[in-house]
Scaffold this motif. Sequence first.
Motif, PDB file in Angstrom:
ATOM      1  N   VAL A  77       0.847  -1.194   0.000  1.00 27.03           N
ATOM      2  CA  VAL A  77       0.000   0.000   0.000  1.00 27.03           C
ATOM      3  C   VAL A  77       0.883   1.244   0.000  1.00 27.03           C
ATOM      4  N   TYR A  78       0.564   2.182  -0.878  1.00 29.52           N
ATOM      5  CA  TYR A  78       1.312   3.441  -0.936  1.00 29.52           C
ATOM      6  C   TYR A  78       0.618   4.463  -0.047  1.00 29.52           C
ATOM      7  N   VAL A  79       1.332   5.017   0.929  1.00 27.13           N
ATOM      8  CA  VAL A  79       0.696   5.857   1.944  1.00 27.13           C
ATOM      9  C   VAL A  79       1.322   7.242   2.071  1.00 27.13           C
ATOM     10  N   LEU A  80       2.241   7.611   1.174  1.00 28.98           N
ATOM     11  CA  LEU A  80       2.886   8.919   1.272  1.00 28.98           C
ATOM     12  C   LEU A  80       2.007   9.972   0.606  1.00 28.98           C
ATOM     13  N   ASN A  81       1.572  10.954   1.382  1.00 24.25           N
ATOM     14  CA  ASN A  81       0.646  11.965   0.894  1.00 24.25           C
ATOM     15  C   ASN A  81       1.010  13.345   1.431  1.00 24.25           C
TER      16      ASN A  81
END
Length: 342
Positions: free
Chosen positions: A119-123
């Motif tokens: 899961v990509y979680v960098l925001n």
Amino acid sequence: MADENANRILSRMLERLFAAIVNGPSLNCRPHNSRQRVDLSQLDRLGDIAPVQVLRDLLSEAGQARITGRVESVSLPPDTQPTDEQRAAIDAFNAQKSLLNKLRIVAEEAKTYEDDTGVYVLNVGFPLLCMPSGAMGLTRRVMAPITFMPVALVVKAGASPSVELACKADEVDRVKPNEALLAWLAQQTGGAEAELFEDEDGTQPWREIAEVAGHVATVLGMTPPDWLGGEQWSDALQLAAAPRHDELDGRPTIVPAAVLGLFPLSNQGLLRDMKAMVNGEAPTDGPVSSFIHAGVSFDDAPATDYEHDTASGQRRRRDVQGERFVALADPCQSRAVALARE
């Protein structure tokens, strides 16, 4: 009586899900006390473009920004007492170095999280809804990004260190509402979750931000700030620092602040299913449905592929549908499950 007891159990489980959300970064981002998140306003420590310009560049058609560290180190002869000006220059260089180190940690932990979970979680979260403890009966403060922008972060070292931010190339929808915040507000106020504008082709990110933030303001009985109006970027917008707890004045406020960091959005599907069950609806898809119904697929049609069989040296049919798990898994976890099944 059984239905009543079941509903009470589901309601209690739903309350616990919301309690977990309040404690998570989606509603409590804490940029001042976290190694995984940083206040975007701190980019001014690099002595290059203003942080508000960084945000403007991310929302532009190009969708990327580059900030160069322009604060130079100060060399003093041994046993020399620095002047006030030299001391200020030394402090500025140390602040730049500290920020670059933290951004490097954020990038590394985002990569580790993606490798571990898929899961990509960098925001970048912008703007922030700040609610002090005591507002709406809260026992703790809420500092929640109203929308998220998935971004890629690269920190380069060298004589001229730099920070590169860019909207994720594989994300067509550049701005996403904070679903956890919207669900929590609906639960707190007893209102329904509204149908909001979705910028599906990624050409109107500011309009999507303005509409989601305007909805949050309406739900809380607030007047949307002037810098939020319109479908285009407001020149009146000046990026602020995320307020600390003692800087809140007792009322909910939408602050033009941004936070860069990891925002894991856990339990979103489970929360949606649980709300449907409390309302008497049967979940038709999602995590709960996959547990209580046999043969449930996350895809409309089974997908197939081929893989190389190392034992026989031949290609064999791969059961991709059988690899659909109830939770995200990385390749190593997927292989462990496949071996256990065999």
